[in-house]
Motif scaffolding. Structure first.
Motif, PDB file in Angstrom:
ATOM      1  N   SER A   1       0.912  -1.192  -0.202  1.00  0.00           N
ATOM      2  CA  SER A   1      -0.190  -0.059   0.030  1.00  0.00           C
ATOM      3  C   SER A   1       0.864   1.262   0.051  1.00  0.00           C
ATOM      4  O   SER A   1       0.777   2.370  -0.848  1.00  0.00           O
ATOM      5  N   ALA A   2       2.071   1.252   0.829  1.00  0.00           N
ATOM      6  CA  ALA A   2       2.928   2.430   1.089  1.00  0.00           C
ATOM      7  C   ALA A   2       3.617   2.743  -0.418  1.00  0.00           C
ATOM      8  O   ALA A   2       3.834   3.890  -0.880  1.00  0.00           O
ATOM      9  N   THR A   3       4.028   1.646  -0.928  1.00  0.00           N
ATOM     10  CA  THR A   3       4.727   1.655  -2.203  1.00  0.00           C
ATOM     11  C   THR A   3       3.818   2.266  -3.232  1.00  0.00           C
ATOM     12  O   THR A   3       4.216   3.224  -4.171  1.00  0.00           O
ATOM     13  N   THR A   4       2.403   1.761  -3.518  1.00  0.00           N
ATOM     14  CA  THR A   4       1.583   1.985  -4.482  1.00  0.00           C
ATOM     15  C   THR A   4       1.198   3.616  -4.242  1.00  0.00           C
ATOM     16  O   THR A   4       1.144   4.212  -5.303  1.00  0.00           O
ATOM     17  N   LYS A   5       1.028   3.962  -3.110  1.00  0.00           N
ATOM     18  CA  LYS A   5       0.640   5.313  -2.763  1.00  0.00           C
ATOM     19  C   LYS A   5       1.669   6.445  -3.252  1.00  0.00           C
ATOM     20  O   LYS A   5       1.695   7.362  -3.927  1.00  0.00           O
ATOM     21  N   ARG A   6       3.127   5.902  -3.093  1.00  0.00           N
ATOM     22  CA  ARG A   6       4.260   6.670  -3.629  1.00  0.00           C
ATOM     23  C   ARG A   6       4.188   6.579  -5.207  1.00  0.00           C
ATOM     24  O   ARG A   6       4.407   7.774  -5.603  1.00  0.00           O
ATOM     25  N   TYR A   7       4.040   5.608  -5.649  1.00  0.00           N
ATOM     26  CA  TYR A   7       4.275   5.568  -7.138  1.00  0.00           C
ATOM     27  C   TYR A   7       2.935   6.275  -7.785  1.00  0.00           C
ATOM     28  O   TYR A   7       3.273   7.134  -8.707  1.00  0.00           O
ATOM     29  N   LEU A   8       1.733   6.136  -7.258  1.00  0.00           N
ATOM     30  CA  LEU A   8       0.510   7.038  -7.460  1.00  0.00           C
ATOM     31  C   LEU A   8       0.858   8.785  -7.379  1.00  0.00           C
ATOM     32  O   LEU A   8       0.775   9.426  -8.348  1.00  0.00           O
ATOM     33  N   GLU A   9       1.541   8.948  -6.384  1.00  0.00           N
ATOM     34  CA  GLU A   9       2.103  10.295  -6.230  1.00  0.00           C
ATOM     35  C   GLU A   9       3.142  10.670  -7.096  1.00  0.00           C
ATOM     36  O   GLU A   9       2.961  11.681  -7.852  1.00  0.00           O
ATOM     37  N   GLU A  10       3.911   9.947  -7.588  1.00  0.00           N
ATOM     38  CA  GLU A  10       4.874  10.064  -8.508  1.00  0.00           C
ATOM     39  C   GLU A  10       4.465  10.251 -10.078  1.00  0.00           C
ATOM     40  O   GLU A  10       5.095  11.030 -10.681  1.00  0.00           O
ATOM     41  N   VAL A  11       3.350   9.696 -10.170  1.00  0.00           N
ATOM     42  CA  VAL A  11       2.585   9.854 -11.568  1.00  0.00           C
ATOM     43  C   VAL A  11       1.646  10.981 -11.459  1.00  0.00           C
ATOM     44  O   VAL A  11       0.811  11.075 -12.409  1.00  0.00           O
ATOM     45  N   GLY A  12       1.658  11.652 -10.322  1.00  0.00           N
ATOM     46  CA  GLY A  12       0.502  12.790 -10.233  1.00  0.00           C
ATOM     47  C   GLY A  12      -0.936  12.598 -10.075  1.00  0.00           C
ATOM     48  O   GLY A  12      -1.541  13.080 -10.294  1.00  0.00           O
ATOM     49  N   ILE A  13      -0.868  11.552  -9.265  1.00  0.00           N
ATOM     50  CA  ILE A  13      -2.432  11.392  -8.690  1.00  0.00           C
ATOM     51  C   ILE A  13      -2.765  11.930  -7.327  1.00  0.00           C
ATOM     52  O   ILE A  13      -1.897  11.922  -6.533  1.00  0.00           O
ATOM     53  N   ASN A  14      -3.858  12.713  -7.307  1.00  0.00           N
ATOM     54  CA  ASN A  14      -4.383  13.155  -6.029  1.00  0.00           C
ATOM     55  C   ASN A  14      -4.857  12.192  -5.155  1.00  0.00           C
ATOM     56  O   ASN A  14      -5.981  11.753  -5.661  1.00  0.00           O
ATOM     57  N   ILE A  15      -4.106  11.744  -4.061  1.00  0.00           N
ATOM     58  CA  ILE A  15      -5.121  10.617  -3.576  1.00  0.00           C
ATOM     59  C   ILE A  15      -5.603  11.595  -2.248  1.00  0.00           C
ATOM     60  O   ILE A  15      -5.202  12.228  -1.472  1.00  0.00           O
ATOM     61  N   LYS A  16      -6.882  11.157  -1.994  1.00  0.00           N
ATOM     62  CA  LYS A  16      -7.774  11.147  -0.927  1.00  0.00           C
ATOM     63  C   LYS A  16      -8.199  10.179   0.077  1.00  0.00           C
ATOM     64  O   LYS A  16      -8.917   9.293  -0.470  1.00  0.00           O
TER      65      LYS A  16
END
Lengths: 448, 448
Positions: free
Chosen positions: B228-243
Motif C-alpha cells: 500500500s505504501a509503495t503504491t501510494k508513492r508510485y501514484l503520487e509520482e505519476v501525479g495522482i491526487n490521493i484522498k
C-alpha cells in the motif's frame, strides 16, 4: 449540466488562408494530408472522432473484425506532422457563402475555402417504416448493432417454441445487391457454414436463409455484366437466395412485402439498397442534382468558387463519366489529393488543373477463392486470382491506413482462419425500442 | 413482435445428473471445463454471451485494448470438446430448492445440482443519485461507455468557453482505492502523459486532475501495508491526487461532495468503491451473510446440499480466511476446479474433499516499472521486478484464456508501445440521458 451554448469552436486566429473540411472520410483525410505545410490553416469537422475504412465495415457486422481494425481516430492520424491542423468533433449545420462562414452546433467559423466531403447516408426513399425497422450498415455503431441483432437472433432461435417464429429469426433479408449487400451475403454464408454450427450444436443451420434482394436485373450493377454473372453464380454456390427485379413495398418489423405481393417473415431486414448525398444546408437547389453538388472539373461547386465538393457528395459530369464518378473510395481519394494541389494553385494565382479520374478498377469478394474484379481495358478477373487481387488491394490500403504490421498480421490471421473471436453481443444503441427481441434485451439488461 | 413468452429453454432431456451453472465468470467456466465428460449434463446461464478477463477491463476504459482482447464468447470456449454442454444467454430469476428447479426469464429447468457463480455487482450503498450519475466499471459496456465519456470530455474541454467548466471536464474522480481504482488511475496518468498531449496539441494537460478517493486509511486495502505504501508513492509520482479516509456524501452529476464538506467539480465520477454479491432470489436470508452465500468447505450453501456457490458470491469461513477468500480471480478458479472434483465424488458416493485455497499472492500495476506484488510467506516485490511479474502472470493467464499467440502478440505490442489505436467514441448505451454532455451527444447523433 453542460449545455451546448457553453461550447465554442476555439480555432486560433490565423493570417494564412483557412480551409475548412467537412467530413473525415476518404476525401477529407486525403485533402488534409496533402495540404499539410505552412501555407494553410486546416480545420476539419466530423461528427465522429474517427476515419473508417468502410469497404470492410461488413466484416464488423459479421464479427470478423473489431472496430479498431477498420477505424482510426482522426486526431491520431493528424497528430504530429500536421502543423496548424485543427480537428473538432462537431456537427456542421450549414454553410453561408454570403458571409463565408460555416455554422456548427457550437458556433460559426469564417473560411477562405470550404470543402464538402460529407459522403452519403442511407436512403430509405421516404419510407419511414423501413427506416424504423430495418438495419442500416453505414457507421460503426450500425455494424455493432447488426452484429448483436444477428447473434441475438441465433440465441433466440435456439430457444423458440413456434417453428414459424424460429424461421423468421433464421431468415436474413439483405436489400440491395451492390458491393455492401453482396459482400455481407457472402460473409454470412461463410459464418453459416464454418462458425455457427460449432457455436450452436443443437441447431440446424440448413434452415438459415440468406436472401439478397436487388431492384435491377443483376447483382453488382456498377460492375461489368461478366462480373455480375460470375458473382451471381458464386452467391448461388454458397447458398444465397437471390431475388432480382424485386423492390420492397413495406416492412413492419415482422414481414417484408415485395412489390408484386410476395412476403417473407424476417426479424432482420438489412437495408443496403441505396444512399443519398449527406448534404449541408445553405447552398441553393440549383447547386445540386439528385442530392449531390454539381462541381466543375476543379471540384468547385457551380456558382461558388470558394466552395468545393469531393467524393460521393460531388457530381462532376465528364465525357467519360456523364453520371459522375462511381461512389467508391478511389474517386474521393484522388479528388482529395488533386484538390489540395489546386488550392495551392489558387493562392499562388496559378491556373487550375482539371481533375481526371484514374480508374484502377473495382473488386468484390464473395468468399474464399470467390471474388470478381473489373480492371481497366475491359479486363475481368474471377476466382482465386481475383480473390488474391482483393486481398492484395485491401492489405495494401490497410498498410497505408494503419501503418501497423502487427495489427495487419492479426487481421490477416483472423481473415484466413475461421477463428472469429469477436462474437460479443454488445448493443451500441438501443434506439429501436420496438424491434424484435428488444423486450428480451431490455429485460436482460435490467433497463426496464 | 417477438415476446418473451414465445421462448423456452429448449434443453434436451437427460438421464445423467444435470448441473446448472449460473454465471460464466472465472468460477463458472472452470467448473464447466472440469466437468466435461460423459458423467454430467452441464447447462450454463449468463446474461452476456461472453466470459470476460475482468482484471484488464480498465484497459478497455482507457482505450488500451478492444473488448475482444479481454472477452471471449462462451459458446466458442465450449464449442467442440464439451459434450452435452448447453449455454443459454438468459437471465436467471430465481432458484427453487423445494422443486429443485432454476427459474429464468423464459422458463424453469429442473436441476440435480445448481452452482451459483454470479459474482458481484456495483454497490452504491443505497445512494440512487450516485448510481444515476456515476460511471461504473464492471462490464464491457461500462468500459466502452466510460471510454467515450473520457474522450468526449476532452473534445468538449477543447471547445469550452468557461474555464471553470473546462476544469470540471478535466477533473476525473475515481472513488475506490482498490485494484480497479488504482490500476485505472495509473492508466489514466499514462494516457495524460503520453497520449493526450499528441492528440490535443492546443490543450494544457497539466490541468487534468486525477483524484483517487478511498474511505480507508490506505490504498489497496486488501494488500499488505508495505505494498500500500509503495503504491501510494508510485501514484503520487505519476501525479495522482490521493484522498484517504474520505467518503462521498453526494454527487449530482456536477459536483461531488465529500463527508466533511469538501467539494470537487467534475463531470466524470468513476464508481469503483464497492461491490455486493449478485444474489439470486429463492434462498432464505439465513443462507447469506453480507450479500454472499454461506458455504461449507465443499462450497455447499448451508442447508442446501444440492446448491453450491463459488467465487465472489461464496462466503466460506475458514481459520485462515475468517472473512472469506479475497474477491479476486484465483479463489473462483480454484473453487470451480475443486467443486468439479467433488461433484464427481458425490455421484460416485465417495467422501468429499474440503477446499483449501492456495494463495498465489496478489499484484497491482500502476505504470511502466511501477507495480507491487504480495507473495506467499510475507514476501513483497515492487518496481521493475513486480512489474515483470505482473506482465508474466497476465500473459500466462491470457495464453490459457485466449489460446492465440497472435492476439497475445498484439496485446503485448499495444501494451508496450503507446500506440493505443482504439480511441473511438462509440457509446454503447445512452442510458444516462442527463449526464454531462448528453445533450451534445444526442444532437450530434440526431437522436433528438
Amino acid at each position: 449540466m453542460l449545455h451546448i451554448k457553453e461550447l465554442t469552436l476555439n480555432i486560433p486566429d490565423t493570417t494564412k488562408p483557412r480551409v475548412v473540411i467537412i467530413g473525415g472520410g476518404f476525401g477529407g483525410i486525403n485533402v488534409a494530408r496533402k495540404l499539410s505545410g505552412k501555407e494553410f490553416q486546416v480545420v476539419m469537422f466530423d461528427r465522429q472522432n474517427y476515419h473508417g475504412f468502410w469497404p470492410l465495415l461488413y466484416q464488423v457486422a459479421t464479427a470478423g473484425l473489431e472496430p479498431d481494425a477498420i477505424a482510426e481516430p482522426l486526431r491520431k492520424m493528424f497528430d504530429e506532422d500536421y502543423e496548424d491542423f485543427h480537428f473538432r468533433q462537431v456537427k456542421v449545420t450549414g454553410i453561408n457563402p454570403a458571409s463565408k462562414t460555416v455554422s456548427t452546433l457550437v458556433g460559426d467559423l469564417p473560411y477562405d475555402f470550404v470543402i464538402i466531403a460529407t459522403g452519403t447516408k442511407s436512403n430509405y426513399f421516404g419510407n419511414e417504416q423501413i427506416k424504423k425497422y430495418s438495419f442500416p450498415l453505414k457507421q460503426v455503431p450500425d455494424a455493432l448493432n447488426l452484429r448483436s441483432q444477428l447473434l441475438q437472433s441465433f440465441e433466440q432461435a435456439n430457444m423458440i417454441k413456434d417453428p414459424e417464429v424460429r424461421q423468421s429469426l433464421l431468415n436474413i433479408v439483405i436489400v440491395g445487391g451492390g458491393p455492401t449487400g453482396v459482400e455481407l451475403a457472402g460473409s454470412l454464408a461463410e459464418m453459416r457454414k464454418h462458425v455457427l454450427p460449432n457455436d450452436y450444436p443443437g441447431m440446424d443451420f440448413s434452415r438459415m436463409n440468406i436472401y439478397l434482394v436487388e431492384g435491377l436485373d443483376r447483382v453488382l450493377p456498377p460492375m461489368s455484366p461478366e462480373s455480375s454473372a460470375t458473382t451471381k453464380r458464386y452467391l448461388e454456390e454458397v447458398g444465397i437466395n437471390i431475388k432480382l427485379n424485386t423492390l420492397v413495398e413495406s416492412y413492419d418489423g415482422e414481414v417484408v412485402t415485395f412489390k408484386g405481393g410476395e412476403q417473407i417473415k424476417t426479424q432482420t431486414l438489412i437495408w443496403a439498397a441505396g444512399v443519398s448525398g449527406a448534404q449541408v444546408a445553405g447552398l441553393p437547389p440549383e447547386a445540386s442534382e439528385r442530392g449531390r453538388y454539381l462541381v466543375n472539373h476543379f471540384n468547385q461547386v457551380i456558382g461558388f468558387p470558394d466552395v468545393f465538393a469531393i467524393g460521393d457528395i460531388a457530381y462532376m459530369k465528364t465525357e467519360k463519366w456523364p453520371k459522375g464518378h462511381p461512389g467508391v473510395a478511389q474517386p474521393a481519394i484522388q479528388q482529395g489529393q488533386h484538390l489540395a494541389k489546386n488550392l495551392r494553385h489558387i493562392i499562388r494565382r496559378e491556373p487550375l488543373e482539371p481533375f481526371e479520374y484514374f480508374d484502377k478498377g473495382s473488386l468484390a469478394i464473395i468468399g474464399r477463392n470467390k471474388a470478381v474484379a473489373d480492371l481497366p481495358k475491359n479486363m475481368h478477373l474471377k476466382g482465386f486470382i481475383a480473390w488474391m487481387a482483393w486481398l492484395f488491394v485491401h492489405i495494401y490500403y490497410l498498410i497505408g491506413f494503419r501503418n501497423k504490421l502487427i495489427v495487419l498480421a492479426n487481421w490477416v490471421y483472423k481473415f484466413f482462419t475461421y477463428e472469429n473471436g469477436t462474437r460479443l453481443i454488445i448493443r451500441p444503441f438501443l434506439r429501436k425500442d420496438d424491434i424484435a427481441g428488444q423486450e428480451f434485451v431490455r429485460k436482460q439488461a435490467d433497463l426496464d
